[in-house]
Design a protein around this motif. Structure first.
Motif, PDB file in Angstrom:
ATOM      1  N   VAL A  28      -7.124  13.093  -9.704  1.00 21.77           N
ATOM      2  CA  VAL A  28      -8.055  11.966  -9.721  1.00 21.77           C
ATOM      3  C   VAL A  28      -7.399  10.702  -9.176  1.00 21.77           C
ATOM      4  O   VAL A  28      -7.981   9.988  -8.359  1.00 21.77           O
ATOM      5  CB  VAL A  28      -8.618  11.743 -11.139  1.00 21.77           C
ATOM      6  CG1 VAL A  28      -9.445  10.471 -11.206  1.00 21.77           C
ATOM      7  CG2 VAL A  28      -9.443  12.940 -11.553  1.00 21.77           C
ATOM      8  N   ARG A  29      -6.197  10.416  -9.600  1.00 27.45           N
ATOM      9  CA  ARG A  29      -5.501   9.213  -9.125  1.00 27.45           C
ATOM     10  C   ARG A  29      -5.394   9.231  -7.601  1.00 27.45           C
ATOM     11  O   ARG A  29      -5.655   8.238  -6.941  1.00 27.45           O
ATOM     12  CB  ARG A  29      -4.117   9.078  -9.746  1.00 27.45           C
ATOM     13  CG  ARG A  29      -3.365   7.832  -9.256  1.00 27.45           C
ATOM     14  CD  ARG A  29      -2.014   7.666  -9.920  1.00 27.45           C
ATOM     15  NE  ARG A  29      -2.125   7.454 -11.345  1.00 27.45           N
ATOM     16  CZ  ARG A  29      -2.377   6.281 -11.912  1.00 27.45           C
ATOM     17  NH1 ARG A  29      -2.580   5.224 -11.175  1.00 27.45           N
ATOM     18  NH2 ARG A  29      -2.441   6.169 -13.222  1.00 27.45           N
ATOM     19  N   ARG A  30      -5.035  10.360  -7.030  1.00 27.47           N
ATOM     20  CA  ARG A  30      -4.914  10.457  -5.567  1.00 27.47           C
ATOM     21  C   ARG A  30      -6.254  10.249  -4.878  1.00 27.47           C
ATOM     22  O   ARG A  30      -6.326   9.614  -3.832  1.00 27.47           O
ATOM     23  CB  ARG A  30      -4.299  11.785  -5.176  1.00 27.47           C
ATOM     24  CG  ARG A  30      -2.782  11.764  -5.340  1.00 27.47           C
ATOM     25  CD  ARG A  30      -2.195  13.035  -4.858  1.00 27.47           C
ATOM     26  NE  ARG A  30      -1.853  13.752  -6.093  1.00 27.47           N
ATOM     27  CZ  ARG A  30      -1.410  14.963  -6.166  1.00 27.47           C
ATOM     28  NH1 ARG A  30      -1.257  15.664  -5.083  1.00 27.47           N
ATOM     29  NH2 ARG A  30      -1.112  15.504  -7.311  1.00 27.47           N
ATOM     30  N   LEU A  31      -7.312  10.785  -5.452  1.00 26.28           N
ATOM     31  CA  LEU A  31      -8.642  10.591  -4.878  1.00 26.28           C
ATOM     32  C   LEU A  31      -9.044   9.116  -4.893  1.00 26.28           C
ATOM     33  O   LEU A  31      -9.575   8.597  -3.909  1.00 26.28           O
ATOM     34  CB  LEU A  31      -9.677  11.418  -5.638  1.00 26.28           C
ATOM     35  CG  LEU A  31      -9.602  12.923  -5.475  1.00 26.28           C
ATOM     36  CD1 LEU A  31     -10.550  13.609  -6.446  1.00 26.28           C
ATOM     37  CD2 LEU A  31      -9.936  13.315  -4.044  1.00 26.28           C
ATOM     38  N   LEU A  32      -8.789   8.454  -6.011  1.00 27.14           N
ATOM     39  CA  LEU A  32      -9.127   7.038  -6.116  1.00 27.14           C
ATOM     40  C   LEU A  32      -8.272   6.194  -5.169  1.00 27.14           C
ATOM     41  O   LEU A  32      -8.767   5.262  -4.524  1.00 27.14           O
ATOM     42  CB  LEU A  32      -8.978   6.559  -7.557  1.00 27.14           C
ATOM     43  CG  LEU A  32      -9.975   7.175  -8.548  1.00 27.14           C
ATOM     44  CD1 LEU A  32      -9.629   6.760  -9.968  1.00 27.14           C
ATOM     45  CD2 LEU A  32     -11.397   6.805  -8.202  1.00 27.14           C
ATOM     46  N   GLU A  33      -6.998   6.514  -5.056  1.00 23.60           N
ATOM     47  CA  GLU A  33      -6.119   5.789  -4.127  1.00 23.60           C
ATOM     48  C   GLU A  33      -6.571   5.979  -2.680  1.00 23.60           C
ATOM     49  O   GLU A  33      -6.538   5.043  -1.885  1.00 23.60           O
ATOM     50  CB  GLU A  33      -4.668   6.234  -4.310  1.00 23.60           C
ATOM     51  CG  GLU A  33      -4.054   5.732  -5.602  1.00 23.60           C
ATOM     52  CD  GLU A  33      -2.688   6.336  -5.900  1.00 23.60           C
ATOM     53  OE1 GLU A  33      -2.290   7.333  -5.249  1.00 23.60           O
ATOM     54  OE2 GLU A  33      -2.018   5.810  -6.812  1.00 23.60           O
TER      55      GLU A  33
END
Length: 140
Positions: A28-33
């Motif tokens: 999720v963090r990578r998607l948001l970044e």
């Protein structure tokens, strides 16, 4: 991240097709970044007194140049923390998204609402979004 996961959990409760695979939380963090780095996307947030009250994600999609309309937008996520709902936060986030899109010359914005999400459908219709295309599925 926690709000995005809560939104996904809500949708998974409506239909198992939205369920995340085991261990997907870390992605999720990578998607948001990636959304934050994308010039054709925006992630708008509303800060509350105790932290993030809500967020809205929007992206611009491009069509082939043979089309009259060569770009359109889609609001891909919108969530407001349960304790912050019914205060106009969702509406304000959507209005900010639509302003962001208008500044870029877009003429149309789409959203997808799960058929089982009656509350979500009512929210979007109250903001002037009308049915346009049915997305049908058949489970195999």
């Amino acid at each position: 991240m926690s709000l995005w996961l809560a939104l996904n959990e809500h949708h998974a409760g409506l239909d198992s097709a939205f369920a995340l695979r085991a261990g997907a939380d870390s992605e999720v963090r990578r998607l948001l970044e990636a959304t934050l780095r994308d010039a054709d996307a925006a992630l708008l947030v509303c800060e509350g007194e105790t932290g993030l009250a809500g967020f809205c994600s929007v992206r611009v999609d491009r069509a082939p140049r043979i089309m009259v309309e060569t770009q359109r937008a889609e609001i891909t996520e919108l969530i407001v923390s349960p304790g912050q709902r019914r205060r106009g936060i969702g509406r304000a986030l959507v209005e900010d998204c639509l302003s962001w899109l208008a500044e870029r010359g877009l003429a149309r914005c789409e959203i997808r609402v799960a058929a089982e999400n009656a509350e979500g459908g009512s929210f979007w219709r109250a903001l002037g979004f009308d049915p346009w295309m049915d997305v049908l599925q058949r489970r195999l």
